[in-house]
Design a protein around this motif. Structure first.
Motif, mmCIF file in Angstrom:
data_model
loop_
_atom_site.group_PDB
_atom_site.id
_atom_site.type_symbol
_atom_site.label_atom_id
_atom_site.label_comp_id
_atom_site.label_asym_id
_atom_site.label_seq_id
_atom_site.Cartn_x
_atom_site.Cartn_y
_atom_site.Cartn_z
ATOM 1 N N ASN A 31 0.857 -1.192 0.000
ATOM 2 C CA ASN A 31 0.000 0.000 0.000
ATOM 3 C C ASN A 31 0.889 1.237 0.000
ATOM 4 N N PRO A 32 1.498 1.568 -1.129
ATOM 5 C CA PRO A 32 2.488 2.649 -1.146
ATOM 6 C C PRO A 32 1.917 4.040 -0.895
ATOM 7 N N GLY A 33 0.612 4.216 -1.075
ATOM 8 C CA GLY A 33 0.010 5.521 -0.822
ATOM 9 C C GLY A 33 0.312 6.559 -1.897
ATOM 10 N N PRO A 51 5.787 -0.394 -10.604
ATOM 11 C CA PRO A 51 4.425 -0.716 -10.155
ATOM 12 C C PRO A 51 4.083 -2.147 -10.566
ATOM 13 N N MET A 52 3.498 -2.881 -9.630
ATOM 14 C CA MET A 52 3.119 -4.270 -9.873
ATOM 15 C C MET A 52 1.729 -4.486 -9.279
ATOM 16 N N ASP A 53 1.089 -5.579 -9.656
ATOM 17 C CA ASP A 53 -0.225 -5.880 -9.092
ATOM 18 C C ASP A 53 -0.164 -5.998 -7.575
ATOM 19 N N MET A 54 0.942 -6.480 -7.051
ATOM 20 C CA MET A 54 1.078 -6.699 -5.601
ATOM 21 C C MET A 54 1.540 -5.462 -4.840
ATOM 22 N N GLY A 55 1.862 -4.381 -5.537
ATOM 23 C CA GLY A 55 2.310 -3.167 -4.875
ATOM 24 C C GLY A 55 3.393 -2.467 -5.677
ATOM 25 N N LEU A 56 4.131 -1.602 -5.005
ATOM 26 C CA LEU A 56 5.210 -0.858 -5.641
ATOM 27 C C LEU A 56 6.539 -1.456 -5.197
ATOM 28 N N ARG A 57 7.329 -1.893 -6.158
ATOM 29 C CA ARG A 57 8.631 -2.495 -5.852
ATOM 30 C C ARG A 57 9.715 -1.433 -5.971
ATOM 31 N N ILE A 58 10.566 -1.360 -4.935
ATOM 32 C CA ILE A 58 11.714 -0.459 -4.901
ATOM 33 C C ILE A 58 12.946 -1.349 -4.847
ATOM 34 N N GLY A 59 13.800 -1.265 -5.854
ATOM 35 C CA GLY A 59 14.955 -2.157 -5.883
ATOM 36 C C GLY A 59 16.153 -1.541 -6.564
ATOM 37 N N GLY A 60 17.298 -2.230 -6.427
ATOM 38 C CA GLY A 60 18.464 -1.763 -7.148
ATOM 39 C C GLY A 60 19.815 -2.043 -6.546
ATOM 40 N N LEU A 79 17.395 1.785 0.088
ATOM 41 C CA LEU A 79 16.655 2.091 -1.134
ATOM 42 C C LEU A 79 15.327 2.769 -0.818
ATOM 43 N N LEU A 80 14.663 2.320 0.242
ATOM 44 C CA LEU A 80 13.407 2.953 0.639
ATOM 45 C C LEU A 80 13.634 4.406 1.046
ATOM 46 N N LYS A 81 14.721 4.670 1.742
ATOM 47 C CA LYS A 81 15.046 6.060 2.138
ATOM 48 C C LYS A 81 15.252 6.931 0.897
ATOM 49 N N LEU A 82 15.938 6.378 -0.105
ATOM 50 C CA LEU A 82 16.106 7.118 -1.357
ATOM 51 C C LEU A 82 14.757 7.410 -2.006
ATOM 52 N N ALA A 83 13.894 6.402 -2.044
ATOM 53 C CA ALA A 83 12.580 6.575 -2.664
ATOM 54 C C ALA A 83 11.763 7.642 -1.936
ATOM 55 N N GLU A 84 11.883 7.693 -0.612
ATOM 56 C CA GLU A 84 11.147 8.691 0.168
ATOM 57 C C GLU A 84 11.610 10.116 -0.142
ATOM 58 N N ARG A 85 12.853 10.273 -0.560
ATOM 59 C CA ARG A 85 13.331 11.606 -0.951
ATOM 60 C C ARG A 85 12.579 12.108 -2.183
ATOM 61 N N LEU A 87 9.518 10.745 -3.209
ATOM 62 C CA LEU A 87 8.078 10.672 -2.917
ATOM 63 C C LEU A 87 7.886 10.765 -1.402
ATOM 64 N N PRO A 88 7.871 11.973 -0.844
ATOM 65 C CA PRO A 88 7.814 12.139 0.611
ATOM 66 C C PRO A 88 6.594 11.484 1.275
ATOM 67 N N SER A 89 5.494 11.311 0.545
ATOM 68 C CA SER A 89 4.304 10.690 1.139
ATOM 69 C C SER A 89 4.271 9.167 0.946
ATOM 70 N N LEU A 90 5.362 8.586 0.500
ATOM 71 C CA LEU A 90 5.438 7.135 0.283
ATOM 72 C C LEU A 90 5.211 6.395 1.596
ATOM 73 N N ASN A 91 4.280 5.448 1.579
ATOM 74 C CA ASN A 91 4.009 4.614 2.755
ATOM 75 C C ASN A 91 4.895 3.371 2.675
ATOM 76 N N THR A 92 5.877 3.299 3.545
ATOM 77 C CA THR A 92 6.828 2.178 3.516
ATOM 78 C C THR A 92 6.444 1.067 4.494
ATOM 79 N N GLN A 93 5.306 1.181 5.149
ATOM 80 C CA GLN A 93 4.889 0.178 6.130
ATOM 81 C C GLN A 93 4.443 -1.114 5.433
ATOM 82 N N GLY A 94 4.765 -2.228 6.043
ATOM 83 C CA GLY A 94 4.295 -3.529 5.558
ATOM 84 C C GLY A 94 5.020 -4.053 4.339
ATOM 85 N N GLY A 95 6.157 -3.470 4.005
ATOM 86 C CA GLY A 95 6.904 -3.906 2.827
ATOM 87 C C GLY A 95 7.510 -5.290 3.001
#
Length: 164
Positions: A31-33, A51-60, A79-85, A87-95
């Motif tokens: 639920n990336p928000g 973007p995937m059916d199961m959610g948003l994948r952050i990788g690299g 990588l999640l910290k980079l993504a939050e820079r 997309l500041p409203s990115l919901n990283t919970q439950g990843g």
């Protein structure tokens, strides 16, 4: 075609070679928000959002650590910290974090060949992070070789014996 474990099998057939494990990391956020409609590459920070059916994948992230080392999920957290820079409203919970082993050769070329000692054994591995992307071509080449046909290209650069 046993991925990062291929060198263990090839050695049993008398074809030892140096294969290392490139390990990649990602986190899939259910639920990336935020809405990301296309795969986006952030070249400067060396990560992707997909973007995937199961959610948003952050990788690299990539590391060389072998098959037996435990995962270092600090890489996926970074990588999640980079993504939050971006997309500041990115919901990283439950990843869901993931680490995968990818087979890599010292020269970055795959092994596409027949065993030196066992003519009924064929090799197709060593594609690093491009295994699924590039799998169709080695699959076609191996099919041609198994059928005794010329695959139509010079396979010398991909020989299993090139490391001896």
């Amino acid at each position: 075609a046993a991925g990062a474990w291929s060198h263990r099998l090839s050695a049993q057939f008398g074809d030892p070679l140096p294969l290392e494990t490139e390990r990649g990391y990602n986190t899939t956020l259910p639920n990336p928000g935020v809405s990301v409609n296309h795969m986006t590459t952030f070249a400067e920070d060396q990560f992707v959002m997909t973007p995937m059916d199961m959610g948003l994948r952050i990788g690299g992230a990539v590391e060389f650590a072998g098959l037996n080392a435990p995962p270092n999920y600090n890489r996926s957290k970074a990588l999640l910290k980079l993504a939050e820079r971006y997309l500041p409203s990115l919901n990283t919970q439950g990843g869901a974090e993931w680490m995968g082993n990818r087979p890599s050769t010292p020269d970055s070329l795959p092994v596409i060949d027949r065993s030196v000692r066992h003519p009924n054994v064929y090799y197709a591995f060593g594609h690093g992070h491009l295994g699924l992307t590039g799998s169709a071509t080695p699959g076609r080449i191996i099919a041609e070789l198994v059928q005794g046909r010329d695959p139509g290209l010079d396979l010398m650069p991909f020989r299993v014996s090139r490391f001896n």
